[in-house]
Motif scaffolding. Structure first.
Motif, short mmCIF file in Angstrom:
data_model
loop_
_atom_site.label_atom_id
_atom_site.label_comp_id
_atom_site.label_asym_id
_atom_site.label_seq_id
_atom_site.Cartn_x
_atom_site.Cartn_y
_atom_site.Cartn_z
N ASN A 181 0.78 -1.22 0.00
CA ASN A 181 0.00 0.00 0.00
C ASN A 181 0.82 1.28 0.00
O ASN A 181 0.27 2.35 -0.23
N ALA A 182 2.10 1.21 0.32
CA ALA A 182 2.91 2.43 0.36
C ALA A 182 3.25 2.83 -1.06
O ALA A 182 3.97 2.14 -1.76
N ARG A 183 2.75 3.97 -1.50
CA ARG A 183 2.98 4.37 -2.88
C ARG A 183 3.51 5.80 -2.96
O ARG A 183 3.27 6.62 -2.09
N GLY A 184 4.22 6.05 -4.03
CA GLY A 184 4.72 7.39 -4.28
C GLY A 184 5.00 7.56 -5.74
O GLY A 184 5.01 6.60 -6.51
N VAL A 185 5.23 8.80 -6.13
CA VAL A 185 5.56 9.09 -7.52
C VAL A 185 6.53 10.26 -7.56
O VAL A 185 6.40 11.22 -6.80
N ALA A 186 7.54 10.16 -8.40
CA ALA A 186 8.47 11.26 -8.65
C ALA A 186 8.07 11.89 -9.97
O ALA A 186 8.17 11.25 -11.01
N LEU A 187 7.58 13.11 -9.91
CA LEU A 187 7.09 13.75 -11.14
C LEU A 187 8.22 14.30 -11.98
O LEU A 187 8.14 14.28 -13.20
N ASN A 188 9.22 14.85 -11.35
CA ASN A 188 10.43 15.28 -12.04
C ASN A 188 11.55 15.27 -11.01
O ASN A 188 11.40 14.70 -9.94
N GLU A 189 12.67 15.88 -11.29
CA GLU A 189 13.82 15.76 -10.39
C GLU A 189 13.64 16.54 -9.08
O GLU A 189 14.46 16.42 -8.17
N GLU A 190 12.56 17.29 -8.94
CA GLU A 190 12.37 18.11 -7.74
C GLU A 190 11.12 17.78 -6.95
O GLU A 190 10.98 18.22 -5.81
#
Length: 354
Positions: A193-202
Motif C-alpha cells: 500500500n505504500a505508494r509514491g511518484v516522482a514527477l520530475n527531479e524536484e
C-alpha cells in the motif's frame, strides 16, 4: 494571488491529450507509483494570472505551509494536504454535483502552485493521480483514521529523507503528502500500500493511509528519492516513453537497491520471485525485447501479459534480479558510482549479461 483557470474538467481533457504512461507502480495494477517524467515537455499552456487583491475570493482555501527539513546544504519542503482534503469533503457535501471544481479549488491548484510555482506543467501530471475521490463518506472515514498517524508519518518521512540525502546528496526538493484515495487501496495487501511518484527531479508525491506501516513509508520515500536524484544527475535522463525496456526496468532496479541499502529489513517478498512466477521463458523474452522502445512492450512487463507468459510487475522482479546480481559482482562500488552507470553497463556487469 489567485490563479484564474479554465474548469478542472477542461484541464483534465488537456491532460488526457498530454498523458504518456509514467514509469512505475509500487505493485498492483494502478498505473502510478514510483516514476519519472510522464511525458516530453510541450510548450506551456497559457494561463491567466490575476494579481489584483480585489479579485481574491473571500472563501479562498489557505495554502498549506510546508515543514522545512535541511540536510547539509540540501533543503526539503514537505507539504501535507490533510486539511485540504477536509475542505474537499466539506465542499463535496455542499455541492455533490461539482466534485471536479471542488477538487481543483482545494487540492489540485494548491498542489500545482506549491510544486511548480507559476509555471504551467500539466505535462508532468498523471491523470489518475488527480481524479477527485467520488465516495465522500469512505474518504471522510479514511481522513479521520489518519488523524492519529500524521505525526508518525511526518517523522518517518523526515527520517527517510535525511538518511537518503546523507548517502546521496542532491538539490532542493519538495515532498507532497496526500491521503490515499480509498478507491485505490481497497482490497490491497498492506505491504503493497505504500505508494509514491516522482514527477520530475524536484517533486515527490506520497500517498498515505491509516493501515500503512511507518517502515513501508520510509522505504517508499527512499525509493522515490533515488528517482529524483537519478533524474537530477544519474544515467536516466529521458522519460519512460523515450526509454528502452531495459532502461526503464533498471531505473526501478536501482531505486529498489538504494532503498534496500537504507532499509535492508523491509519485506519485499513480492519482488524476490519466491513463487517463481517470472519463468525462464519470461526472462528470455525480456532479453529479446530489452532494446525495444515500444510503450506496449514496457506495459506487458509492468501489467502482465498472460498470453506471453509475463506476470504482473515482471519488470520490477527482473530489474531487481539484475541489480542484485551486479552488486554481488561489484560489492566495492559506492551508490554514487553505479547511479551514473547505464542500464547496459549494469546488465553487462551482472550474471544476466551472459
Amino acid at each position: 494571488m489567485k490563479v484564474e483557470e479554465t474548469s478542472f474538467i477542461e484541464e483534465r481533457e488537456v491532460l488526457k491529450k498530454l498523458l504518456v504512461p509514467i514509469s512505475s507502480i509500487l505493485l498492483t495494477g494502478l498505473l502510478f507509483g514510483c516514476s519519472e517524467d510522464s511525458a516530453p515537455s510541450p510548450e506551456p499552456m497559457e494561463e491567466s494570472i490575476e494579481t489584483d487583491e480585489a479579485t481574491e475570493s473571500e472563501g479562498q482555501i489557505p495554502e498549506p505551509e510546508p515543514a522545512i527539513l535541511k540536510v547539509g546544504s540540501q533543503q526539503f519542503e514537505i507539504f501535507s494536504y490533510y486539511d485540504a482534503f477536509d475542505e474537499y469533503v466539506a465542499l463535496a457535501k455542499e455541492q455533490p454535483a461539482e466534485l471536479d471544481d471542488a477538487y481543483a479549488q482545494t487540492i489540485f491548484q494548491p498542489f500545482r502552485q506549491n510544486a511548480f510555482g507559476e509555471e504551467s506543467v500539466l505535462e508532468y501530471i498523471n491523470l489518475m493521480i488527480f481524479t477527485p475521490p467520488q465516495d465522500i463518506i469512505p474518504l471522510q472515514s479514511s481522513l479521520e483514521a489518519l488523524s492519529d498517524k500524521e505525526a508518525e508519518f511526518q517523522s518517518s518521512i523526515e527520517e527517510s529523507l535525511k538518511k537518503s540525502a546523507e548517502s546521496l546528496p542532491g538539490g532542493d526538493k519538495t515532498v507532497h503528502v496526500f491521503p490515499a484515495n480509498p478507491a485505490f487501496i481497497h482490497g490491497v495487501s498492506p505491504e503493497l500500500n505504500a505508494r509514491g511518484v516522482a514527477l520530475n527531479e524536484e517533486v515527490m508525491i506520497l500517498f498515505v493511509h491509516s493501515s500503512l506501516a511507518a517502515e513501508e513509508l520510509k522505504h517508499t520515500v527512499s525509493h522515490e528519492y533515488f528517482h529524483l536524484i537519478d533524474m537530477e544527475k544519474g544515467a536516466f535522463k529521458s522519460s519512460t516513453a523515450e526509454s528502452t525496456l531495459l532502461e526503464a526496468t533498471m531505473m526501478e532496479g536501482k531505486a529498489v537497491a538504494f532503498s534496500l541499502l537504507n532499509y535492508p529489513g523491509i519485506n519485499l517478498s513480492w519482488i524476490s520471485n519466491e513463487d517463481g512466477k517470472v519463468t525462464e521463458q519470461a526472462r528470455n523474452l525480456f532479453m529479446e525485447q530489452k532494446d525495444s522502445v515500444e510503450i506496449g512492450v514496457w506495459e506487458d512487463f509492468l501489467n502482465g501479459n498472460p498470453v506471453k507468459g509475463i506476470p504482473t510487475s515482471a519488470n520490477y522482479i527482473i530489474g531487481h534480479e539484475i541489480m542484485q546480481s551486479f552488486l554481488a559482482n561489484y560489492p566495492e562500488l559506492d551508490v554514487s558510482e553505479w547511479l551514473g552507470m547505464s542500464a547496459e553497463e549494469i546488465l553487462t556487469g551482472s550474471d544476466f549479461g551472459e
